[in-house]
Design a protein around this motif. Structure first.
Motif, mmCIF file in Angstrom:
data_model
loop_
_atom_site.group_PDB
_atom_site.id
_atom_site.type_symbol
_atom_site.label_atom_id
_atom_site.label_comp_id
_atom_site.label_asym_id
_atom_site.label_seq_id
_atom_site.Cartn_x
_atom_site.Cartn_y
_atom_site.Cartn_z
ATOM 1 N N LEU A 24 -1.593 -34.406 -3.909
ATOM 2 C CA LEU A 24 -2.079 -33.047 -4.136
ATOM 3 C C LEU A 24 -3.596 -33.003 -3.944
ATOM 4 C CD1 LEU A 24 -1.671 -30.115 -5.114
ATOM 5 C CD2 LEU A 24 -1.894 -30.992 -7.466
ATOM 6 N N VAL A 25 -4.059 -32.103 -3.068
ATOM 7 C CA VAL A 25 -5.489 -31.954 -2.788
ATOM 8 C C VAL A 25 -5.892 -30.517 -3.102
ATOM 9 C CG1 VAL A 25 -7.298 -32.107 -1.052
ATOM 10 C CG2 VAL A 25 -5.375 -33.719 -0.987
ATOM 11 N N ILE A 26 -6.931 -30.351 -3.936
ATOM 12 C CA ILE A 26 -7.382 -29.027 -4.364
ATOM 13 C C ILE A 26 -8.890 -28.918 -4.126
ATOM 14 C CG2 ILE A 26 -7.525 -27.393 -6.286
ATOM 15 C CD1 ILE A 26 -5.207 -28.861 -7.597
ATOM 16 N N PRO A 27 -9.344 -27.873 -3.414
ATOM 17 C CA PRO A 27 -10.792 -27.700 -3.197
ATOM 18 C C PRO A 27 -11.457 -27.030 -4.405
ATOM 19 C CG PRO A 27 -9.581 -26.039 -1.982
ATOM 20 C CD PRO A 27 -8.543 -26.924 -2.618
ATOM 21 N N TYR A 28 -12.740 -27.322 -4.568
ATOM 22 C CA TYR A 28 -13.529 -26.684 -5.626
ATOM 23 C C TYR A 28 -14.978 -26.604 -5.169
ATOM 24 C CZ TYR A 28 -15.190 -31.362 -6.812
ATOM 25 O OH TYR A 28 -15.773 -32.600 -6.748
#
Length: 460
Positions: free
Chosen positions: A78-82
């Motif tokens: 799982l990859v999530i940008p911030y």
């Protein structure tokens, strides 16, 4: 005065003249030279075996290009940008708030992978290649992504731009895939993006709303050859592989916790914690890199125990021993029977032995190895025994044939052994050495080359 006319070689003052042993040394050196010279044709035969083995590997690669490559599969990532906010000075001395895009990566807390393979044999020319079709089912759960550990407010997290990445270098042999997250199917796209782990694979956009646990299931089918590997990515990975092939070679680290090998197939089960893999459960870009080139894998390789090139290569490595013992048998019989064997006779017998390995290879590529070995052995024994019996002495031909038959039989038995091959080979050599000592125990090595007849004697 000394008289050397015809006089009996007996009496207290009469002694028979004996050589210094030079003739024996000369014959032994000659025999050693012949044995070493046989390394040339045996080396050429070994080169042919290796060439054919390399050709088989090339054919396997060609079939892999058409059917499927060596496969390795991972669980989802799982990859999530911030965004990170930072005050930076402008050229006029004022400061402005800037946003910098970063990415956080999370691994599943739990992953379960069940893989089942069905093995087939594909033929191209005279070569046989093992291929398989695999059905892989994955399921697991991501804990709620925690950005608080990095002091990042949830308002700076782009939940709607989250994505799942699946490492799959052999995606071109993928037949089907079904990805479900929280009971909802997702569209899968080809290729990984720069924010994803390095390598090849697939991805799916995952529009999250906020931090929450995520359940997933992935069903995929694909083709491959030779081996199937799985990357244990997750807090706790439970991996099971089953197949209808009865000759597995479990690869990677650790080995399966449980395994069962049957005549109709095998099964293996791994239970791996992420602490053993050295991979964290969450990281930001720049903190850790998930590189498939250095990741530990677990899995199984499909071995072919009857590979003719491996077995022939092992037999050729014993070629010098067969040549030495065959030549040694003829040499010892020559000493006992006072026969002289010409260089050409040795060379022709050595050529017959070298051709045995070439005949074995050519036959084994067309029929079962056991039958090929039997036919090649019978031909080799017959040629050597008949020729030695016709040109040297019948007893020499008979004994040489017996010795050669025993050697071929013993070499075949060694082929069937794995754990005890070295021990059995050492015991065999010891027995051969003892038999040689017994056979030559009465040979007067100093008298070799002497002919009975007139000898100088001393008289008054």
């Amino acid at each position: 005065m000394t008289d050397t006319t015809d006089m009996p070689a007996t009496g207290p003052w009469r002694q028979r003249w004996r050589g210094s042993g030079f003739e024996a040394a000369k014959r032994i050196l000659f025999l050693s030279f012949l044995i070493l010279a046989m390394m040339i044709p045996l080396g050429m035969v070994e080169g042919v075996v290796q060439e054919r083995s390399a050709r088989k590997m090339e054919v396997g690669a060609e079939v892999g290009e058409q059917w499927g490559p060596v496969q390795a599969v991972s669980g989802p990532v799982l990859v999530i940008p911030y965004d990170e906010l930072e005050m930076r000075p402008n050229s006029d001395g004022t400061q402005a708030l800037t946003r910098t895009r970063h990415f956080a990566t999370f691994l599943p807390a739990e992953t379960k992978i069940d893989a089942a393979t069905k093995v087939e044999k594909r033929h191209k020319s005279i070569y046989e290649v093992l291929v398989y079709g695999a059905a892989i089912k994955m399921s697991g759960r991501f804990d709620a992504p925690d950005f608080a550990r990095w002091n990042i407010p949830e308002a700076q997290v782009h939940w709607d731009e989250a994505s799942l990445a699946l490492l799959l270098p052999g995606a071109r042999a993928l037949l089907s895939i079904d990805l479900t997250v929280d009971g909802k199917g997702l569209a899968v796209d080809a290729g990984l993006l720069p924010q994803h782990p390095r390598g090849q694979g697939l991805r799916a956009d995952l529009k999250l709303v906020a931090a929450k646990p995520i359940d997933f299931t992935i069903d995929l089918t694909l083709n491959g050859r030779d081996q199937l590997s799985l990357w244990p990515l997750g807090g706790q990975s439970e991996i099971a592989i089953a197949s209808d092939w009865p000759h597995p070679n479990f690869i990677g680290s650790p080995l399966p916790k449980e395994r069962e090998i049957r005549k109709d197939g095998f099964s293996g089960h791994w239970s791996i914690n992420h602490l053993a893999t050295g991979i964290p459960l969450a990281w930001r870009d720049g903190e850790f890199s998930l590189d498939t080139g250095v990741l530990n894998v677990v899995g199984v390789a499909l071995t072919e125990p009857g590979d003719v090139h491996q077995q022939t290569d092992r037999i050729v490595k014993y070629g010098m021993l067969v040549v030495a013992l065959t030549f040694g048998t003829i040499f010892v019989m020559g000493l006992l029977k006072r026969d002289r064997v010409h260089l050409v006779q040795y060379l022709l017998i050595g050529a017959a032995i070298a051709l045995f390995y070439l005949l074995l290879l050519s036959l084994a590529e067309q029929m079962p190895f056991g039958f090929a070995y039997l036919i090649a052995s019978l031909v080799d024994i017959a040629i050597v025994a008949i020729y030695a019996g016709a040109t040297i002495r019948r007893a020499v031909g008979l004994l040489t044939g017996i010795v050669l038959a025993a050697l071929h039989g013993y070499m075949y038995v060694l082929l069937q052994m794995e754990s005890y091959a070295l021990l059995s080979g050492t015991i065999g050599l010891l027995v051969i050495l003892i038999l040689t000592m017994v056979a030559t125990r009465k040979v007067d090595w100093y008298a070799i080359g002497d002919e009975p007849g007139l000898v100088p004697v001393k008289t008054d």
